[in-house]
Design a protein around this motif. Structure first.
Motif, PDB file in Angstrom:
ATOM      1  N   ILE A 174       0.818  -0.921   0.150  1.00 49.71           N
ATOM      2  CA  ILE A 174      -0.007  -0.281  -0.033  1.00 49.71           C
ATOM      3  C   ILE A 174       1.061   0.944  -0.001  1.00 49.71           C
ATOM      4  O   ILE A 174       0.703   2.235  -0.567  1.00 49.71           O
ATOM      5  N   TYR A 175       2.251   1.168   0.397  1.00 49.84           N
ATOM      6  CA  TYR A 175       3.031   2.210   0.892  1.00 49.84           C
ATOM      7  C   TYR A 175       3.751   2.650  -0.726  1.00 49.84           C
ATOM      8  O   TYR A 175       3.727   3.991  -0.850  1.00 49.84           O
ATOM      9  N   ASP A 176       4.079   1.799  -1.131  1.00 46.15           N
ATOM     10  CA  ASP A 176       4.055   1.629  -2.371  1.00 46.15           C
ATOM     11  C   ASP A 176       3.163   2.250  -3.804  1.00 46.15           C
ATOM     12  O   ASP A 176       3.378   3.298  -4.907  1.00 46.15           O
ATOM     13  N   MET A 177       2.442   1.962  -3.201  1.00 46.74           N
ATOM     14  CA  MET A 177       0.858   3.277  -4.538  1.00 46.74           C
ATOM     15  C   MET A 177       0.154   3.834  -3.580  1.00 46.74           C
ATOM     16  O   MET A 177       0.822   4.606  -4.964  1.00 46.74           O
ATOM     17  N   ILE A 178       1.693   4.833  -2.834  1.00 46.55           N
ATOM     18  CA  ILE A 178       1.406   6.034  -2.178  1.00 46.55           C
ATOM     19  C   ILE A 178       2.590   6.665  -3.335  1.00 46.55           C
ATOM     20  O   ILE A 178       2.507   7.509  -4.202  1.00 46.55           O
ATOM     21  N   LEU A 179       3.569   5.997  -3.179  1.00 45.97           N
ATOM     22  CA  LEU A 179       4.863   6.138  -3.921  1.00 45.97           C
ATOM     23  C   LEU A 179       4.781   5.993  -5.611  1.00 45.97           C
ATOM     24  O   LEU A 179       5.149   8.202  -5.853  1.00 45.97           O
ATOM     25  N   ARG A 180       4.105   6.102  -6.157  1.00 45.65           N
ATOM     26  CA  ARG A 180       3.165   5.495  -7.034  1.00 45.65           C
ATOM     27  C   ARG A 180       2.592   7.074  -7.911  1.00 45.65           C
ATOM     28  O   ARG A 180       1.626   7.308  -8.917  1.00 45.65           O
ATOM     29  N   TYR A 205      18.207   3.427   4.128  1.00 42.68           N
ATOM     30  CA  TYR A 205      19.328   3.632   5.095  1.00 42.68           C
ATOM     31  C   TYR A 205      19.086   5.025   5.681  1.00 42.68           C
ATOM     32  O   TYR A 205      19.033   5.344   6.818  1.00 42.68           O
ATOM     33  N   THR A 206      17.512   5.546   4.719  1.00 47.61           N
ATOM     34  CA  THR A 206      16.898   7.096   5.042  1.00 47.61           C
ATOM     35  C   THR A 206      15.241   6.342   6.041  1.00 47.61           C
ATOM     36  O   THR A 206      14.833   5.110   5.503  1.00 47.61           O
ATOM     37  N   ASP A 207      15.291   7.057   6.857  1.00 47.76           N
ATOM     38  CA  ASP A 207      13.650   6.959   6.723  1.00 47.76           C
ATOM     39  C   ASP A 207      12.917   8.095   7.260  1.00 47.76           C
ATOM     40  O   ASP A 207      12.751   9.420   7.646  1.00 47.76           O
ATOM     41  N   GLU A 208      12.190   8.208   6.013  1.00 48.30           N
ATOM     42  CA  GLU A 208      11.493   9.379   5.557  1.00 48.30           C
ATOM     43  C   GLU A 208       9.840   9.238   4.901  1.00 48.30           C
ATOM     44  O   GLU A 208       9.743   9.190   3.947  1.00 48.30           O
ATOM     45  N   SER A 209       9.391   8.777   5.998  1.00 44.21           N
ATOM     46  CA  SER A 209       7.217   8.615   5.435  1.00 44.21           C
ATOM     47  C   SER A 209       6.596   9.547   6.115  1.00 44.21           C
ATOM     48  O   SER A 209       5.919   9.004   6.309  1.00 44.21           O
TER      49      SER A 209
END
Length: 133
Positions: free
Chosen positions: A15-21, A57-61
């Motif tokens: 679902i997060y991938d859907m947000i990115l796309r 290695y980043t955390d930015e969501s």
């Protein structure tokens, strides 16, 4: 002085991938967002934020969150389209109540537009950034 609210939501990686796309542009919940300004997405498997694409290695969501709208359950089909997920997934997450008064099931759903991703957590504390949704 301004109060800034960040809510945290655990969502599946697909679902997060859907947000990115850009396929998922609204967040839907069974509870109010309570005027939250930002939403932080967390992987339920790791309890960590999702990394930036290509930068493991980043955390930015964290994203800006627009104003919510409340919908009664007669609007499920419209809200499901806003959510950007399949009908089966929608009813798995938000089962349709049969006898609400006795079961205490979900009576309303809330939807809010997902804004731009925060690229630097310091942006959260910049008052002018709150209007950048």
């Amino acid at each position: 002085m301004r109060t800034t609210t960040v809510i945290t939501v655990k969502i599946e990686p697909y679902i997060y991938d859907m947000i990115l796309r850009g396929q998922k542009r609204f967040e839907v919940c069974s509870e109010s967002f309570h005027g939250a300004d930002f939403i932080c997405y967390v992987n339920p498997e790791t309890d960590n934020e999702f990394p930036l694409p290509g930068l493991p290695y980043t955390d930015e969501s964290i994203y800006y969150l627009g104003p919510e709208q409340r919908f009664d359950r007669d609007s499920d089909e419209f809200v499901q389209r806003l959510a950007g997920i399949s009908k089966g997934e929608f009813y798995k997450l938000f089962p349709r109540p049969s006898v609400v008064a006795f079961t205490g099931q979900i009576n309303n759903l809330y939807a809010a537009p997902i804004g731009e991703r925060i690229t630097n957590t310091a942006e959260i504390f910049q008052e002018e950034s709150l209007w950048k949704r």
